[in-house]
Design a protein around this motif. Structure first.
Motif, PDB file in Angstrom:
ATOM      1  N   ASN A 124      -2.916  -7.099  14.237  1.00  0.00           N
ATOM      2  CA  ASN A 124      -3.162  -7.884  13.024  1.00  0.00           C
ATOM      3  C   ASN A 124      -3.873  -7.129  11.910  1.00  0.00           C
ATOM      4  O   ASN A 124      -4.155  -7.699  10.863  1.00  0.00           O
ATOM      5  N   HIS A 125      -4.217  -5.844  12.120  1.00  0.00           N
ATOM      6  CA  HIS A 125      -4.913  -5.134  11.048  1.00  0.00           C
ATOM      7  C   HIS A 125      -4.682  -3.637  11.135  1.00  0.00           C
ATOM      8  O   HIS A 125      -4.359  -3.093  12.183  1.00  0.00           O
ATOM      9  N   SER A 126      -4.855  -2.985  10.005  1.00  0.00           N
ATOM     10  CA  SER A 126      -4.861  -1.526   9.911  1.00  0.00           C
ATOM     11  C   SER A 126      -6.283  -1.102   9.562  1.00  0.00           C
ATOM     12  O   SER A 126      -7.194  -1.929   9.470  1.00  0.00           O
ATOM     13  N   GLY A 127      -6.488   0.186   9.329  1.00  0.00           N
ATOM     14  CA  GLY A 127      -7.757   0.628   8.776  1.00  0.00           C
ATOM     15  C   GLY A 127      -7.829   0.310   7.292  1.00  0.00           C
ATOM     16  O   GLY A 127      -6.902  -0.265   6.704  1.00  0.00           O
ATOM     17  N   GLU A 128      -8.935   0.668   6.653  1.00  0.00           N
ATOM     18  CA  GLU A 128      -9.079   0.483   5.204  1.00  0.00           C
ATOM     19  C   GLU A 128      -8.322   1.604   4.505  1.00  0.00           C
ATOM     20  O   GLU A 128      -8.888   2.638   4.148  1.00  0.00           O
ATOM     21  N   THR A 129      -7.034   1.379   4.304  1.00  0.00           N
ATOM     22  CA  THR A 129      -6.180   2.427   3.729  1.00  0.00           C
ATOM     23  C   THR A 129      -5.882   2.196   2.253  1.00  0.00           C
ATOM     24  O   THR A 129      -5.158   2.988   1.649  1.00  0.00           O
ATOM     25  N   TRP A 130      -6.419   1.131   1.684  1.00  0.00           N
ATOM     26  CA  TRP A 130      -6.252   0.861   0.259  1.00  0.00           C
ATOM     27  C   TRP A 130      -7.421   0.026  -0.232  1.00  0.00           C
ATOM     28  O   TRP A 130      -8.171  -0.541   0.570  1.00  0.00           O
ATOM     29  N   PHE A 168      -3.502  -6.075  -5.493  1.00  0.00           N
ATOM     30  CA  PHE A 168      -3.553  -4.784  -4.802  1.00  0.00           C
ATOM     31  C   PHE A 168      -4.020  -3.733  -5.792  1.00  0.00           C
ATOM     32  O   PHE A 168      -3.580  -3.708  -6.945  1.00  0.00           O
ATOM     33  N   GLY A 169      -4.904  -2.823  -5.333  1.00  0.00           N
ATOM     34  CA  GLY A 169      -5.448  -1.820  -6.235  1.00  0.00           C
ATOM     35  C   GLY A 169      -4.772  -0.472  -6.121  1.00  0.00           C
ATOM     36  O   GLY A 169      -3.814  -0.179  -6.832  1.00  0.00           O
ATOM     37  N   ALA A 170      -5.236   0.349  -5.196  1.00  0.00           N
ATOM     38  CA  ALA A 170      -4.699   1.705  -5.048  1.00  0.00           C
ATOM     39  C   ALA A 170      -4.812   2.151  -3.608  1.00  0.00           C
ATOM     40  O   ALA A 170      -5.736   1.773  -2.892  1.00  0.00           O
ATOM     41  N   TRP A 171      -3.868   2.975  -3.201  1.00  0.00           N
ATOM     42  CA  TRP A 171      -3.894   3.541  -1.857  1.00  0.00           C
ATOM     43  C   TRP A 171      -4.960   4.635  -1.772  1.00  0.00           C
ATOM     44  O   TRP A 171      -5.234   5.321  -2.748  1.00  0.00           O
ATOM     45  N   ARG A 172      -5.524   4.781  -0.567  1.00  0.00           N
ATOM     46  CA  ARG A 172      -6.431   5.902  -0.315  1.00  0.00           C
ATOM     47  C   ARG A 172      -5.606   7.181  -0.130  1.00  0.00           C
ATOM     48  O   ARG A 172      -4.486   7.143   0.381  1.00  0.00           O
ATOM     49  N   ASP A 173      -6.193   8.308  -0.512  1.00  0.00           N
ATOM     50  CA  ASP A 173      -5.510   9.577  -0.292  1.00  0.00           C
ATOM     51  C   ASP A 173      -5.993  10.204   1.021  1.00  0.00           C
ATOM     52  O   ASP A 173      -6.712   9.572   1.795  1.00  0.00           O
ATOM     53  N   GLY A 174      -5.610  11.432   1.279  1.00  0.00           N
ATOM     54  CA  GLY A 174      -5.922  12.065   2.555  1.00  0.00           C
ATOM     55  C   GLY A 174      -7.364  12.462   2.729  1.00  0.00           C
ATOM     56  O   GLY A 174      -7.754  12.912   3.807  1.00  0.00           O
ATOM     57  N   ARG A 175      -8.196  12.311   1.705  1.00  0.00           N
ATOM     58  CA  ARG A 175      -9.609  12.647   1.811  1.00  0.00           C
ATOM     59  C   ARG A 175     -10.501  11.428   1.670  1.00  0.00           C
ATOM     60  O   ARG A 175     -11.714  11.560   1.524  1.00  0.00           O
ATOM     61  N   GLY A 176      -9.903  10.252   1.649  1.00  0.00           N
ATOM     62  CA  GLY A 176     -10.692   9.041   1.489  1.00  0.00           C
ATOM     63  C   GLY A 176     -10.831   8.610   0.044  1.00  0.00           C
ATOM     64  O   GLY A 176     -11.383   7.547  -0.229  1.00  0.00           O
ATOM     65  N   GLY A 177     -10.363   9.432  -0.895  1.00  0.00           N
ATOM     66  CA  GLY A 177     -10.343   9.027  -2.293  1.00  0.00           C
ATOM     67  C   GLY A 177      -9.146   8.140  -2.566  1.00  0.00           C
ATOM     68  O   GLY A 177      -8.543   7.590  -1.649  1.00  0.00           O
ATOM     69  N   ARG A 178      -8.782   7.993  -3.856  1.00  0.00           N
ATOM     70  CA  ARG A 178      -7.691   7.082  -4.202  1.00  0.00           C
ATOM     71  C   ARG A 178      -6.545   7.828  -4.865  1.00  0.00           C
ATOM     72  O   ARG A 178      -6.757   8.741  -5.662  1.00  0.00           O
ATOM     73  N   LEU A 179      -5.315   7.381  -4.579  1.00  0.00           N
ATOM     74  CA  LEU A 179      -4.149   7.833  -5.318  1.00  0.00           C
ATOM     75  C   LEU A 179      -4.161   7.170  -6.699  1.00  0.00           C
ATOM     76  O   LEU A 179      -4.821   6.132  -6.897  1.00  0.00           O
ATOM     77  N   PRO A 180      -3.440   7.706  -7.652  1.00  0.00           N
ATOM     78  CA  PRO A 180      -3.369   7.065  -8.974  1.00  0.00           C
ATOM     79  C   PRO A 180      -2.866   5.626  -8.865  1.00  0.00           C
ATOM     80  O   PRO A 180      -2.083   5.289  -7.974  1.00  0.00           O
ATOM     81  N   HIS A 181      -3.329   4.797  -9.761  1.00  0.00           N
ATOM     82  CA  HIS A 181      -2.927   3.390  -9.768  1.00  0.00           C
ATOM     83  C   HIS A 181      -1.399   3.290  -9.848  1.00  0.00           C
ATOM     84  O   HIS A 181      -0.775   3.901 -10.723  1.00  0.00           O
ATOM     85  N   GLY A 182      -0.794   2.541  -8.942  1.00  0.00           N
ATOM     86  CA  GLY A 182       0.647   2.366  -8.915  1.00  0.00           C
ATOM     87  C   GLY A 182       1.401   3.400  -8.123  1.00  0.00           C
ATOM     88  O   GLY A 182       2.604   3.249  -7.876  1.00  0.00           O
TER      89      GLY A 182
END
Length: 648
Positions: A173-179, A205-219
């Motif tokens: 029922n859940h994933s990690g905090e990936t976004w 929905f905001g933005a996906w996390r990137d491979g370092r825990g930061g965020r990908l660009p919006h959209g």
């Protein structure tokens, strides 16, 4: 279709709908009856790294020798809470001989799926590693800190060669905090990790996390394996409830309500929307069953899944397992909240759910009886509910444990035996666990009597015994005794912290097959294997003889005896949870044993401690009481010991 070797030699698939399906000649068969099995639960990061031969065995008489100069308890605790310790799947495989010798017949392995990145977001402090495995970033990949998909397949293959089955822990029922959420105005995003829960409308929905825990660009959509979540089917915004949740209370909502907040809110995770993604999750785990030849699944937080979806998931998995020849595939549901909700899930989900995991009042009562604090009648009374509630009437319907990695129903939140720092009491708990109704499950380290650091040191331990998210840290020592944990988010050792080794040490392992607790638990496991009555028989609490000739129920701390009966076979199981030797007269079945003159001792843990009046192989006479009852008399049963005798 492709061979297993071809599949694990390639990169993990990006879509479950396009994943190459393995081609097998046959699959490992299911057991006839899971009650005959003994499960062993381990967290792969905390069990073994396969390098114990490079470290000395821990000397338990001198724990300070395994605590370097300048030792600080807060740093040891921080290591255990925040970091991977370095255990691997190949490490688990290296200890199969150890587990086989102990008598384990099935492994429940904590989640092995690839976890989310843990670095800080936009300058925030770095977060702890999700070493426990419950924050998945890629459901089709094994976390590289634990190994590879090939390592998992090889582990299962090696286990099967030894007659050991493998059960994997899965998240439904859940994933990690990936976004992250978007709480800003249109065109001006304002990101939030954990907004308060709200029923509707769904947050943006905001933005996906990137491979370092930061965020990908919006959209932007995830494109690299470390970005966002995988498989791709879970990247649609509507794959999540987007209801928020700050990790605190879930609010109101009954068990019958499919939209109850605790089923929709995020809890240090991202809640998957079951109506839109249930079939995706079903396909994911069918794929893993086929690829790794699994024998069962332990479903995490099943209570947080609406009943209709739990029924559909369990039914689809069971149908697939039967299709490939696994006619008794085990599906165990974690259904927290006590016995009542567990019974409800078993009845409403039906036979598609094999069993529930005992996490509630029964576990706490079992521990208390083994500690000599509670009347045995309070425990045995929990097995005599109405016959339509089958998991108490039939031992195949629940998995019983003394401990697990949470112990949420236990206060203080610590391993069994910790209260008095007595590893020997573990043997008494094992006697109850192994010879009562249920499918017994040992928590890793139980057989070595892990109880945490010595009592006089616990005042320095942050959160020791606290029944919250701080308490579970001390349930998860690394048996293999790493010198150092791994750096946050990485694989390299961190020389600034000590490894989270057993009994508050580092650099020493406890895989000690000569250890007293290990030897005694092994004796009990072998008796259980050799005598089916101990796993399949009905059970009856036996009354204890008094000096005036009467027989009454045992009081807390007194000898506890009970019988398991299968047709004409009777096994009498006896524990002494007290601190002094006791002589005990205990009833046996007068009808079955009308012509039986003696019971034969098949296990007596006191024999491994020196002397006993009832060694294995000796007999105990069956005596007749004036009222026609029949009983046996056990002499000088030492404290913290277990004896089993059979009538054939």
């Amino acid at each position: 279709m492709a061979t297993v070797e071809e599949i694990v030699g390639q990169s993990a698939p990006r879509r479950i709908g396009e994943a190459p399906w393995p081609e097998r000649q046959d699959y490992h068969p299911s057991p006839v009856d899971w009650r005959s099995e003994v499960i062993y639960f381990l967290l792969p990061d905390r069990f073994s790294d396969g390098r114990e031969t490079e470290r000395p065995l821990l000397d338990r008489t001198d724990l300070w020798a395994a605590r370097p100069q300048g030792w600080r308890w807060d740093r040891w605790a921080r290591s255990g809470r925040e970091r991977y310790q370095g255990g691997t799947l190949s490490g688990v495989a290296s200890r199969l001989e150890y587990l086989d010798d102990l008598g384990v017949t099935a492994l429940w392995i904590g989640p092995v799926w690839k976890q989310r990145p843990v670095a800080g977001v936009e300058g925030a402090p770095a977060e702890p590693d999700d070493y426990h495995g419950y924050a998945v970033q890629d459901f089709l990949e094994v976390d590289p800190r634990l190994g590879s998909r090939a390592d998992l397949v090889d582990l299962v293959k090696q286990a099967h060669a030894r007659g050991i089955r493998v059960i994997l822990d899965v998240l439904l029922n859940h994933s990690g905090e990936t976004w992250d959420y978007d709480l800003g105005e249109e065109g001006a995003p304002r990101y939030e990790r954990r907004p308060p829960y709200r029923e509707s409308p769904a947050y943006a929905f905001g933005a996906w996390r990137d491979g370092r825990g930061g965020r990908l660009p919006h959209g932007a959509s995830p494109s690299l394996p470390d970005h966002g979540v995988w498989p791709e089917e879970l990247q649609h915004h509507d794959a999540y409830t987007r209801a928020g949740g700050d990790g605190g209370s879930f609010g109101p909502g009954g068990d019958e309500d499919p939209n109850a907040p605790y089923r929709r809110a995020d809890w240090f995770s991202r809640d998957i929307d079951m109506p839109s993604r249930l079939q995706t999750m079903i396909q994911i785990y069918k794929y893993w069953i086929a690829l790794a030849d699994l024998d069962g699944l332990r479903v995490d937080t099943l209570k947080h899944v609406p009943l209709e979806h739990a029924r559909a998931f369990c039914g689809a998995i069971r149908e697939y397992a039967e299709q490939i020849g696994k006619s008794n595939f085990l599906i165990v549901g974690e259904v927290g909240g006590g016995d009542t909700i567990q019974e409800k899930y078993l009845k409403l989900v039906g036979q598609n759910l094999s069993a529930v995991l005992e996490t509630g009042e029964t576990r706490a009562t079992l521990r208390s009886v083994a500690e000599g604090q509670t009347r045995a009648e309070d425990l045995f009374g929990r097995f005599t509910l109405p016959l339509d509630i089958t998991h108490r009437a039939l031992g195949s319907r629940y998995v019983s444990m003394l401990d697990d990695h949470d112990d949420l129903a236990i206060f203080p939140q610590s391993r069994f035996g910790s209260a008095e720092s007595s590893p020997s009491r573990t043997v008494v708990g094992a006697g109850l666990l192994l010879f009562l109704l249920g499918i017994p499950c040992l928590y890793y380290g139980m057989e070595q009597g892990l109880t945490g650091p010595e009592q006089e040191e616990r005042k320095w331990l942050p959160g020791w015994g606290v029944r919250d998210l701080a308490g579970d840290i001390y349930l998860r020592e690394a048996m293999f005794g790493p010198d150092h944990p791994r750096v946050l988010g990485g694989h390299a050792p961190d020389p600034d912290l000590p490894g989270f080794g057993p009994f508050g040490t580092s650099g020493r392992h406890v895989f000690d097959q000569d250890n007293d607790v290990y030897q005694r638990v092994r004796m009990l496991l072998r008796a259980r294997k050799e005598h089916p009555v101990l796993s399949a028989g009905r059970q009856y609490l036996r009354r204890l003889g008094r000096q005036d000739g009467s027989f009454t129920a045992p009081e807390p701390g007194e000898v506890v005896g009970w019988s398991r009966i299968l047709a004409d076979d009777e096994a009498l199981c006896v524990i002494n949870p007290g601190h002094a030797s006791r002589t005990a007269r205990l009833h046996v079945d007068a009808g079955i044993n009308a012509g039986v003159t003696a019971f034969t001792v098949v296990a007596n843990t006191a024999e491994l401690g020196g002397g006993t009046k009832h060694p294995v192989g000796s007999t105990v006479p069956v005596l007749a009481a004036p009222d026609g009852a029949r009983y046996v008399e056990i002499h000088d049963l030492p404290p913290l010991s277990v004896l089993v005798a059979v009538n054939r």
